[in-house]
Design an enzyme around this catalytic site. Structure first.
Site, PDB file in Angstrom:
ATOM      1  N   CYS B 117     -12.775   9.145   0.842  1.00 47.17           N
ATOM      2  CA  CYS B 117     -12.461   7.901   1.537  1.00 47.17           C
ATOM      3  C   CYS B 117     -12.346   8.202   3.028  1.00 47.17           C
ATOM      4  CB  CYS B 117     -11.143   7.321   1.013  1.00 47.17           C
ATOM      5  SG  CYS B 117     -10.629   5.854   1.914  1.00 47.17           S
ATOM      6  N   LEU B 118     -13.408   7.890   3.732  1.00 46.92           N
ATOM      7  CA  LEU B 118     -13.433   8.184   5.167  1.00 46.92           C
ATOM      8  C   LEU B 118     -14.161   7.031   5.838  1.00 46.92           C
ATOM      9  CD1 LEU B 118     -12.797  10.304   7.329  1.00 46.92           C
ATOM     10  CD2 LEU B 118     -14.972  11.387   6.837  1.00 46.92           C
TER      11      LEU B 118
END
Lengths: 335, 184
Positions: B117-118
């Site tokens: 999750c970036l």
């Protein structure tokens, strides 16, 4: 041999032949600016010609002239040309003896006003074989192109040449510098792209990062995937994320803010002279309204004048009203 | 050196073969040209950045793997983590899909699938990013976990409740188990 001469189309970023071009695509090679018509003896532009008027570097191959000393060659040439010159056509400018003739004519009967005398075209092109003994006026040295082509007695012409020369020089320099600029999206050199249409920069208004016009337009028009915000992602510079509302195409990369402003102003001026296809001479409706870059003119040439309508809300906020129709209002009503 | 050259030749041959095979659309051609540029850049930069080792699949330039070293002064120090890149055809207009192949205990990495999750891999992507810079961003994420948007809730909860010691020991354990060469 022609491979060593810089292709003039390439210099403007528009050579369609690419690798098959018979001229050089290497910036180190000198450009050729010599008028071929003058070399053949009939340039109809005369002194107004934008190319250099110099004699052929090698005399046309004549079997005898190679063996004879230069003087004999020239006098034989004179024998050929001076006979008709008595009647009317001027002798070819490249025989040195005819120079003498002209000089003598000028001294005897020609105009004495130095302003009317032409300057030596050899010196103007770079090198006069006669040096100090030349009967013609040698022009002053142009600081930009380093040639003796400034007429000492025609101030307007001098200024004009200086300005044109500086402009040309600047543009060539800018183009040279632009060669190494890389697009940050495709990571290629913008001016080395395969087709001429791709060899253009797309300048963003708010920052100075380099892109090719195709890449930046593709990115800005790509459909936003889920969660992507158009203004903070797509309309922003891919590198510094500064928001720019439009992209300006340009064939050269700028080196200072003034140059950038000039490119942008030129672009907007150009667009302002083109009729807007949405506005369609008043028959259509332009979605861009007052911020449209194109010309909004009616059939009779009258420009559109827009008076903005401000709507004041109760809480003190002001909104600029777009076109308001009664039908829009009635549509929203539920009766 | 010769090895690298051979690889380039193979890639070129492969690309030309593939060009003929598929009637290539312009998107794909563009992304391939750019990936090829990145490939050359990676070959050149190999020495400059010892923490990242990017390798392209021998037969598919749209598949890459990377080995990254865990940043120092974190529980991931000493570990080597493997990442898998799947590059979409509209690249670089769309971000590559990246996931961890090595198991890692990190609030922003899914423990089972390795999904990351970036924001730059999702809504804040920009075409100026390269695979190399994405690797750098992931290393930075490992050093600075974002506990408020967790994909791994257990690890996120440990950090959010302030149990840094617990988080560190868990993360170090999984680094030892999965990201370090087995001893003996």
């Amino acid at each position: 041999m022609s491979k060593r001469i810089l292709c003039k189309f390439f210099a403007h970023g528009a050579c369609l032949k690419g690798d098959n071009c018979e001229f050089s695509h290497d910036w180190k090679d000198p450009s050729n600016n010599i008028c071929t018509f003058y070399q053949r003896g009939n340039c109809s532009y005369g002194s107004r010609c934008r190319y250099e008027h110099v004699k052929p570097s090698r005399p046309p191959p004549a079997s005898s002239s190679a063996l004879l000393p230069p003087g004999t060659y020239l006098s034989s040439e004179r024998g050929l040309t001076s006979a008709p010159s008595a009647s009317s056509p001027p002798p070819p400018a490249w025989t040195l003896d005819s120079l003498d003739d002209q000089a003598n004519n000028n001294n005897n009967t020609g105009p004495t006003n130095p302003e009317d005398k032409p300057i030596c075209s050899y010196a103007a092109a770079g090198d006069c074989p006669r040096g100090d003994q030349c009967p013609h006026i040698h022009g002053d040295l142009c600081p930009t192109c380093a040639k003796r082509c400034l007429h000492p007695f025609r101030p307007e012409e001098r200024e004009e040449h200086k300005k044109a020369c500086e402009k040309k020089h600047k543009q060539l320099e800018a183009l040279k510098l632009s060669q190494d600029v890389e697009c940050c999206v495709c990571l290629e050199r913008v001016l080395s792209k395969p087709t001429p249409a791709e060899r253009k920069f797309g300048l963003l208004t708010e920052c100075d990062h380099a892109f090719c016009i195709g890449c930046i337009r593709n990115w800005r028009s790509s459909s936003p995937s889920t969660g992507m915000d158009v203004n903070s992602t797509l309309r922003a510079c891919p590198i510094c994320r500064k928001l720019s509302y439009f992209v300006v195409p340009s064939v050269i990369w700028f080196s200072d803010p003034e140059e950038k402003k000039e490119i942008m102003d030129n672009y907007r001026d150009k667009l302002r002279s083109i009729d807007c296809k949405h506005f369609n001479f008043g028959d259509g409706n332009c979605p861009f309204g007052t911020s449209c870059f194109y010309k909004h003119a009616f059939h009779d040439g009258r420009l559109e004048e827009v008076v903005l309508r401000h709507l004041d809300a109760e809480d003190g906020q002001t909104v600029i009203a777009k076109e308001i129709r009664l039908s829009d209002f009635l549509e929203n009503m539920r009766i | 050196m010769i090895c690298a050259d051979l690889k380039v030749v193979r890639l070129i041959l492969y690309l030309s073969w593939r060009d003929r095979l598929l009637c290539a659309n312009s998107d794909m051609q563009q992304s391939r040209a750019r990936l090829f540029k990145e490939y050359k850049e990676v070959q050149r930069e190999k020495v400059a950045d010892p923490d990242i080792q990017l390798v392209c699949d021998d037969t598919n330039i749209f598949k890459w793997t990377a080995l990254i070293k865990g940043p120092s002064e974190t529980p991931y120090e000493g570990g080597v983590f493997q990442l898998a890149f799947a590059v979409p055809e509209p690249y670089p207009l769309q971000p590559p899909q990246v996931r961890f192949l090595t198991k890692i205990f990190h609030p922003n990495v899914h423990f089972k699938t390795g999904e990351i999750c970036l924001d730059i891999l999702k809504n804040a992507w920009s075409p100026a990013w390269t695979l190399q810079s994405v690797c750098r961003a992931i290393i930075a994420l490992m050093a600075h976990p974002e506990a408020d948007s967790p994909l791994n809730c257990d690890s996120g909860n440990l950090l959010r409740s302030g149990d840094v010691r617990g988080f560190n020991s868990m993360a170090r354990m999984y680094t030892r188990l999965a990201a370090m060469p087995k001893k003996g």
